[in-house]
Design a protein around this motif. Structure first.
Motif, PDB file in Angstrom:
ATOM      1  N   SER A  70       0.859  -1.187   0.000  1.00  0.00           N
ATOM      2  CA  SER A  70       0.000   0.000   0.000  1.00  0.00           C
ATOM      3  C   SER A  70       0.887   1.226   0.000  1.00  0.00           C
ATOM      4  N   GLU A  73       0.435   6.155   4.583  1.00  0.00           N
ATOM      5  CA  GLU A  73      -0.549   7.148   4.994  1.00  0.00           C
ATOM      6  C   GLU A  73       0.061   8.547   4.888  1.00  0.00           C
ATOM      7  N   SER A 649      -7.891   3.986  -6.930  1.00  0.00           N
ATOM      8  CA  SER A 649      -8.617   5.216  -6.627  1.00  0.00           C
ATOM      9  C   SER A 649      -7.644   6.337  -6.315  1.00  0.00           C
ATOM     10  N   SER A 651      -8.379   8.881  -4.448  1.00  0.00           N
ATOM     11  CA  SER A 651      -8.692   9.487  -3.149  1.00  0.00           C
ATOM     12  C   SER A 651      -9.544   8.529  -2.339  1.00  0.00           C
ATOM     13  N   ASP A 652      -9.630   8.781  -1.054  1.00  0.00           N
ATOM     14  CA  ASP A 652     -10.472   7.965  -0.179  1.00  0.00           C
ATOM     15  C   ASP A 652     -11.945   8.114  -0.547  1.00  0.00           C
ATOM     16  N   GLU A 653     -12.356   9.335  -0.934  1.00  0.00           N
ATOM     17  CA  GLU A 653     -13.750   9.551  -1.300  1.00  0.00           C
ATOM     18  C   GLU A 653     -14.129   8.729  -2.524  1.00  0.00           C
ATOM     19  N   ALA A 655     -12.657   5.969  -3.515  1.00  0.00           N
ATOM     20  CA  ALA A 655     -12.653   4.557  -3.135  1.00  0.00           C
ATOM     21  C   ALA A 655     -13.948   4.183  -2.420  1.00  0.00           C
ATOM     22  N   GLU A 656     -14.423   5.057  -1.552  1.00  0.00           N
ATOM     23  CA  GLU A 656     -15.641   4.773  -0.813  1.00  0.00           C
ATOM     24  C   GLU A 656     -16.844   4.702  -1.748  1.00  0.00           C
ATOM     25  N   ILE A 675      -5.272   2.897  -3.087  1.00  0.00           N
ATOM     26  CA  ILE A 675      -5.342   4.356  -3.115  1.00  0.00           C
ATOM     27  C   ILE A 675      -4.032   4.886  -3.687  1.00  0.00           C
TER      28      ILE A 675
END
Length: 745
Positions: A70, A73, A649, A651-653, A655-656, A675
């Protein structure tokens, strides 16, 4: 797969309130499902559940651990310089210096190294806010075009009036005063535009919102024509300033101009902040030089009681009339080009963006009026007329400073600011292309941000177009000016007309005053546009008008194609295919182990000689759940081999949103979401495949991609050739197969 798109989102859609702050959110690459598509996705999921093995069976069949590797962060990232530069790391111990689409190929790594040296290290997506400009940088960057036009606007005005002889030159001051009033009116109008569109209110956005799609496209065509000509005219005028001081370079102006455009290209590819810091000094030097020139000239004129110096004897070649005066007004109005740049680039300012943009616009208008009016006053007092060998500004500098150091400084500052004024176009042209691509009127390649958070593809297109125009007109400013006014004042007219409609519909506080300002700006801009179009039609304005028409045709055809593809990709009841047999994955055999069996190494693992020795894993990259991707998933599952679905993705948004759609479908197959915070798509894909290969070197990994197959070859330019990029990048890795499932539209 889709790349991350630009940083402005839906700025400017409607008249937002002033206190809403800045918008810097990237539009999500996974579209939000409407009610019909949500229902269809559930229906498809139920059909999958009827014929497919349970999700747990697919997960148990996986021969690898999908949760491998990954990106770190954000809190774990240690920046290299001031929190802005970050190495683009791949997943799980990558090759050093790998970038999008270049991992695994020596030539690609060399190209990445060259690009890193030339352009600098990539920036995180979160650095977009830090790449915004403060007012002292934004003023020279976004005002360079408007302010530098003082070097050629007055000369263009005089070049028309001189055709009427001494009687024609008598109209120079009245025409200049009319242009000053036009500058003030349009400048105040654009202050209202920034107030109504605090997230960026260029002509395209304003005209589209208030007048409709076609007027918006016409405004965009005018803007983009203006930006290309801004580069060409700025460079040609800069070379004229150089040759006025150094006549021996007159024969090399085209070559030098092309080299200057190449330098502008490299500077802007490095990103907003680097270009701003680089281009700020020449603009301020030009302001100082012209202000000193005017001050010395006024002091000298005061010594002779402000008596104008007689002009040389002139022979009229054309009668003085309304047509001549209007032509000079249209030509001189080119001194206003670039006024819109600030309202179009509001998101590039530091917060609070709209307030800083309005302040900067006021500074620019004040400086522009002062420099233009001062130059025209000096032209009148000194009796200067245009000459083919020397610019008007050079003549004024000679009279004020002689041939000493201040003259050299003035010419150097003029040349630099003219050559670098094209940077205004480099800031705004890619933004307009981004907005067009966002609305499906331009290829989606223009949505991508480069390593340095700049719209690199738009910057390259602008450079190529400017070089073509500059070379075609032999680098002569006089030949380019007739094309110049048409595009910019067409955009001005539509933008201000759109603002009139905006205030008429909204009718909020002070709407009548704002409407009056914008109506005045629209009327005056329309007068200049019509005048330029009629009086300069045969001199080249026809080419600008034809370009606008062709642009309108091409953009509407592109939109039609994207609408057709989008409709074809939508899930429809009649397109659901129900398999006739139950799909059950076959577990993959474990590799032989034991002391008598040597470990399998990556470089010598391609040793299978019979079908029974091949162990399969299918990896399906998916960007969104639509008809093409569902068909690809069905194909992969029908092989009854282990399947792993991969989604990258930005961004996290994003991906969600994809995860929600995936769960709505039923989560029938194993899914891994990666991500990628660096706007890269190919690099994470390749890196993830490498990590899977390191887990099980004995596996043959088949990458199955959905591929849109267009009817016509030119439609391929509108879609990302991901399969070809993956094949090239994965060629050096063993036991990787790339195949596609075609979807014809």
């Amino acid at each position: 797969m889709t790349d991350t798109q630009g940083p402005q989102g839906d700025e400017g859609r409607g008249g937002q309130d002033q206190d809403q702050g800045d918008a810097s959110h990237a539009p999500l690459s996974v579209p939000k499902l409407d009610a019909e598509q949500s229902m269809m996705l559930r229906l498809v999921g139920r059909e999958w559940g009827r014929v497919s093995a349970a999700p747990d069976a697919w997960r148990r069949a996986l021969p690898v651990d999908p949760d491998t590797g990954s990106y770190p962060e954000p809190a774990q990232i240690v920046p290299a310089r001031f929190g802005r530069f970050v190495q683009v790391a791949a997943l799980n111990a990558p090759p050093p210096g790998a970038v999008d689409g270049e991992i695994g190929a020596p030539l690609g790594r060399f190209g990445a190294f060259v690009r890193r040296v030339a352009l600098g290290a990539p920036l995180k997506s979160t650095a977009i806010a830090r790449e915004r400009m403060r007012k002292l940088i934004a003023l020279p960057v976004l005002s360079a075009d408007a302010l530098s036009s003082v070097a050629y606007g007055p000369e263009a005005l005089l070049a028309v009036l001189v055709l009427g002889g001494t009687a024609g030159l008598a109209y120079s001051l009245p025409v200049a005063l009319a242009i000053v009033f036009l500058m003030l009116a349009v400048g105040v109008s654009y202050r209202q535009t920034i107030r109504a569109y605090p997230y960026g209110g260029g002509s395209y956005i304003v005209a589209t919102d208030n007048l409709g799609r076609v007027p918006g496209l016409v405004a965009a065509a005018g803007l983009m024509t203006d930006y290309v000509l801004t580069v060409a005219v700025s460079v040609s005028s800069g070379m004229a300033a150089v040759t006025s001081a150094l006549p021996q370079l007159a024969g090399d102006t085209v070559l030098i101009g092309v080299l200057v455009i190449a330098v502008l290209l490299a500077g802007n590819l490095r990103g907003v902040r680097q270009a701003g810091a680089l281009f700020a000094a020449p603009t301020y030097a030009f302001i100082i030089a012209v202000a000193a020139l005017v001050a010395v000239g006024v002091y000298d004129a005061a010594g002779r009681d402000f008596q104008p110096v007689p002009t040389p004897p002139l022979h009229a070649v054309e009668g003085v009339g309304l047509l001549l005066v209007m032509r000079s007004f249209a030509s001189g109005s080119t001194a206003m080009t670039g006024i819109e740049a600030i309202s179009n680039a509001v998101p590039a300012f530091k917060p609070v963006s709209w307030r800083n943009a309005r302040t900067t616009l006021s500074w620019m208008i004040g400086l522009l009026i002062a420099l233009f009016a001062g130059t025209m006053a000096m032209v009148y007092l000194e009796g200067v007329i245009p000459q083919s060998q020397e610019t008007v500004l050079s003549q004024l500098a000679h009279r004020s400073f002689g041939s000493g150091p201040m003259y050299v400084f003035t010419q150097a500052a003029t040349a630099l600011v003219l050559l670098l004024a094209a940077n205004t176009a480099y800031n705004d042209f890619p933004r307009v292309l981004y907005l067009l691509a966002r609305d499906n009127h331009a290829p989606r390649i223009f949505l991508r941000l480069g390593d340095r958070l700049a719209f690199s593809n738009g910057i390259i297109v602008l450079s190529v177009a400017a070089v073509c125009v500059y070379v075609a007109f032999d680098g002569k400013t006089a030949s380019l000016i007739p094309l110049y006014a048409v595009g910019v004042f067409l955009a001005f007219t539509l933008s201000q007309s759109g603002m009139v409609m905006h205030w008429w519909r909204k009718r909020d506080r002070h709407w009548r005053k704002s409407l009056c300002f914008n109506a005045t700006g629209a009327l005056l801009s329309a007068v200049v546009f019509i005048t330029a179009g009629i009086t300069k039609f045969t001199e080249g304005a026809w080419l600008a008008i034809l370009t606008v028409a062709l642009f309108l045709l091409v953009t509407t055809r592109i939109r039609r194609h994207y609408d057709k593809v989008r409709e074809a990709l939508r899930l429809h009841p009649q397109t659901i295919e129900i398999p006739s047999r139950t799909i059950t994955p076959q577990p993959c055999a474990e590799p032989p182990a034991g002391p008598e069996v040597p470990s399998v190494r990556m470089e010598d693992s391609e040793t299978e000689e019979t079908p029974e020795e091949i162990r399969h894993l299918s990896v399906v990259p998916v960007d969104a759940l639509h008809q093409a991707s569902m068909r690809t998933l069905a194909y992969a599952a029908s092989l009854q081999q282990p399947v792993l679905v991969l989604h990258v993705s930005p961004s996290d948004e994003d991906a969600e949103r994809f995860r929600e759609a995936w769960l709505l479908w039923g989560d029938h197959l194993p899914l891994r979401i990666v991500i990628s915070p660096y706007r890269a798509t190919v690099a994470p894909l390749i890196s993830y495949l490498e990590s899977l290969h390191r887990q099980r070197p004995d596996l043959t990994i088949t990458v199955i991609l959905p591929e849109i197959v267009e009817r016509h070859w030119w439609h391929r330019l509108l879609h990302s050739p991901l399969a070809g990029r993956l094949r090239r990048a994965l060629r050096s890795l063993p036991k990787i197969v790339v195949t596609t499932v075609p979807f014809h539209v």
